[in-house]
Design an enzyme around this catalytic site. Sequence first.
Site, mmCIF file in Angstrom:
data_model
loop_
_atom_site.group_PDB
_atom_site.id
_atom_site.type_symbol
_atom_site.label_atom_id
_atom_site.label_comp_id
_atom_site.label_asym_id
_atom_site.label_seq_id
_atom_site.Cartn_x
_atom_site.Cartn_y
_atom_site.Cartn_z
ATOM 1 N N LYS A 200 -6.618 12.718 13.459
ATOM 2 C CA LYS A 200 -6.667 11.257 12.924
ATOM 3 C C LYS A 200 -6.421 10.502 14.129
ATOM 4 C CE LYS A 200 -5.818 12.507 7.958
ATOM 5 N NZ LYS A 200 -6.154 14.093 8.220
ATOM 6 N N GLU B 63 -0.343 3.094 10.786
ATOM 7 C CA GLU B 63 -1.214 1.875 11.049
ATOM 8 C C GLU B 63 -0.861 1.088 10.030
ATOM 9 O OE1 GLU B 63 -5.068 4.023 10.350
ATOM 10 O OE2 GLU B 63 -4.402 4.304 8.154
ATOM 11 N N GLU C 82 -10.717 7.665 8.013
ATOM 12 C CA GLU C 82 -10.622 9.097 8.721
ATOM 13 C C GLU C 82 -11.836 9.842 8.456
ATOM 14 O OE1 GLU C 82 -7.079 10.560 6.994
ATOM 15 O OE2 GLU C 82 -8.201 11.415 5.116
ATOM 16 N N ASN D 95 -12.958 13.673 7.244
ATOM 17 C CA ASN D 95 -12.726 14.930 6.503
ATOM 18 C C ASN D 95 -13.701 15.828 7.074
ATOM 19 O OD1 ASN D 95 -10.028 14.396 5.490
ATOM 20 N ND2 ASN D 95 -11.175 13.134 3.931
ATOM 21 N N ASN E 10 -0.520 8.592 -2.727
ATOM 22 C CA ASN E 10 -1.696 8.652 -1.770
ATOM 23 C C ASN E 10 -2.635 9.744 -2.259
ATOM 24 O OD1 ASN E 10 -0.808 6.562 -0.133
ATOM 25 N ND2 ASN E 10 0.952 7.758 0.426
ATOM 26 N N PHE F 280 5.798 12.060 -12.970
ATOM 27 C CA PHE F 280 4.704 12.699 -12.323
ATOM 28 C C PHE F 280 5.178 14.003 -11.481
ATOM 29 C CE2 PHE F 280 2.549 8.830 -13.214
ATOM 30 C CZ PHE F 280 1.631 9.286 -14.138
ATOM 31 N N GLU G 291 -14.250 8.535 5.344
ATOM 32 C CA GLU G 291 -13.468 7.883 4.378
ATOM 33 C C GLU G 291 -13.227 6.340 5.006
ATOM 34 O OE1 GLU G 291 -10.025 9.388 3.058
ATOM 35 O OE2 GLU G 291 -10.938 11.036 2.370
#
Length: 674
Positions: A116, A200, A289, A291, A235, A349, A275
């Site tokens: 990345k 970032e 990024e 993928n 995320n 979760f 993305e």
Amino acid sequence: MIQKILIANRGEIACRVIKTAKKLGIKTVAVYSDADRNALHVEMADEAVHIGPAPSNQSYIVIDKILDAIRQTGADAVHPGYGFLSENAAFAEALEKAGVTFIGPPVNAIQAMGDKITSKKLAAEAGVSTVPGHMGLIADADEAVKISGEIGYPVMIKASAGGGGKGMRIAWNDEEAREGFQSSKNEAKNSFGDDRIFIEKFVTEPRHIEIQVLGDKHGNTLYLGERECSIQRRNQKVIEEAPSPFLDEATRKAMGEQAVALAKAVGYHSAGTVEFIVDGKQNKFYFLEMNTRLQVEHPVTELITGLDLVEQMIRVAAGEKLSFVQDDVKLNGWAIESRLYAEDPYRNFLPSIGRLSRYRPPEEGERPDGTVVRNDTGVFEGGEISMYYDPMIAKLCTWAPGEGAIARQAVIKAMGAALNSFEVEGIGHNLPFLSAVMGQERFRSGKITTAYIAEEFKDGFTGVAPDTATERLLAAFAAVAHHRRESRATQISGTLGNHPRKLGRDWVVTLADSHHSVSLRPEANETIVDFVSGESLRIDTTWQPGQTLAPILADGAPAILKVDLKGPAIRLRLHGIDVTARIRSPRVAALAKLMPEKLPPDTSKMLLCPMPGVITGVAVKEGETVEAGQALATVEAMKMENILRAERRGTVKKIVVTPGQSLAVDELIMEFEG
């Protein structure tokens, strides 16, 4: 043409690849660890090779073990799926040296885009707009704090080799930057064998929109529309759709062309995803990024384009040219994917493991209204959900014809119905949460950001409270179900005729704290339920005791209820609502109000393990005074680190665990002074 494909993966993506390979007449090889000996992908493949112990760093991501499986089976190609070795350049290079076709992009593209940090530098050079940040490697937590302050909070701390939400943390202050750096580093090392970290700027109110690209080895590269992936938790994507309700045609074209330009800059071929973070206020987009693999959410693109992306990857790897050009790509209808996870939404979760005592997905295929249901899965009823791997159980997708808001509302309705008829028992899972999102007005309006879940469920998920109409429906069905159960009991053979069992028609239905007095008027499959308040509801259903799904018509409106008979009570689930109905005669109901309430045990002075996992660290000592929010211990489960924090100020009385110890749910970790 490729003759035999080894799938270097597991679970639903391995099963997905096997399906397309069979369609093309290609033999398949599955690899499996100790934990996956009886897994579905092993059963589906033509051959299977054992590759080691359950932990992925001793099996699925050990390149030499995959190469040995290739030699054993004579596979001439490998599909890596997603995760594990899918973006590992060394793996692709090893296959190339062995003369085995890698069903994915070239090594140089993986190296350039899979990292990345490098990918952001290349994107900037290619003229693609990028998010401000520090693209160099970060040595330690102190440097992470310093850089975060220079960029300006909030910041996103990310693993350079990361993916799937692992190795990522949002930090809003120095303390979170310090902790986030270490947790991201640990997760990255455990998941990818690469602990490099960069930071970032975190864009507030962002939408996460990605472009699917596809290229061949002859220089042809196309984009296949976009996917909206803004509904995320920690995320990690939870719900995706295609197309995005936010993009207009001009923005879609601009993003697609930038994605293609970036792919061409590194000589990309195969399927890949670029993305972007899109500023919902200013309509600006920034490269996030690339993928260099098949994405988890690829089915929604397949549903709106009619393309089989796995098939295209195989054909490209075999050297074929793409059989279509950009103008041939048409977006048809609307599609949504809901990721069914083994995560308990009622416990914030946290991961859940165990055996699937019941697993009955909705029937796949076209419905009478023209919508389509698809379910990609790698599990089966009776199978186990392991603590060693990603918690995904299945990817439930629906598609609706048409365009614009009408098509989107139709596909949401179809998804709601499919979720209502999806039966999963034996473990904690997020089906009720997914149903709740489908019913929310904000989601239906399309006004979503990556902060959606945090904003809409600020206090976590506690279930959905039924509105007045739904509560009346549940009470009416509960009364009908109880009447049918009682009616069946009166028909038991061999009973004494001088003690006939009376069948009442007046009942009091209790749902939580509400009580509904009703009277029934049975008519074949239909029953009219009269409420003492004056309303009536006609329930039409073929449900009989023992059936776990109840398709009903309530005054002509369709619904599907999950029904679980629990002794004299009936558990009902619908649209994320989960209630237990108790049906009593008026006299018994009056007496029930006088019964004392049984209180749960007091665990306020204990720290209990909230999930099955391994204690990787204890941050306090016996006798130490801790403050609210202070880290107490770290539990790792399903490749994710979870930091357990103090809820209030207190003194540690006793610690009963040690690092490396495996714990079950609610097992004691430490006690506090009174």
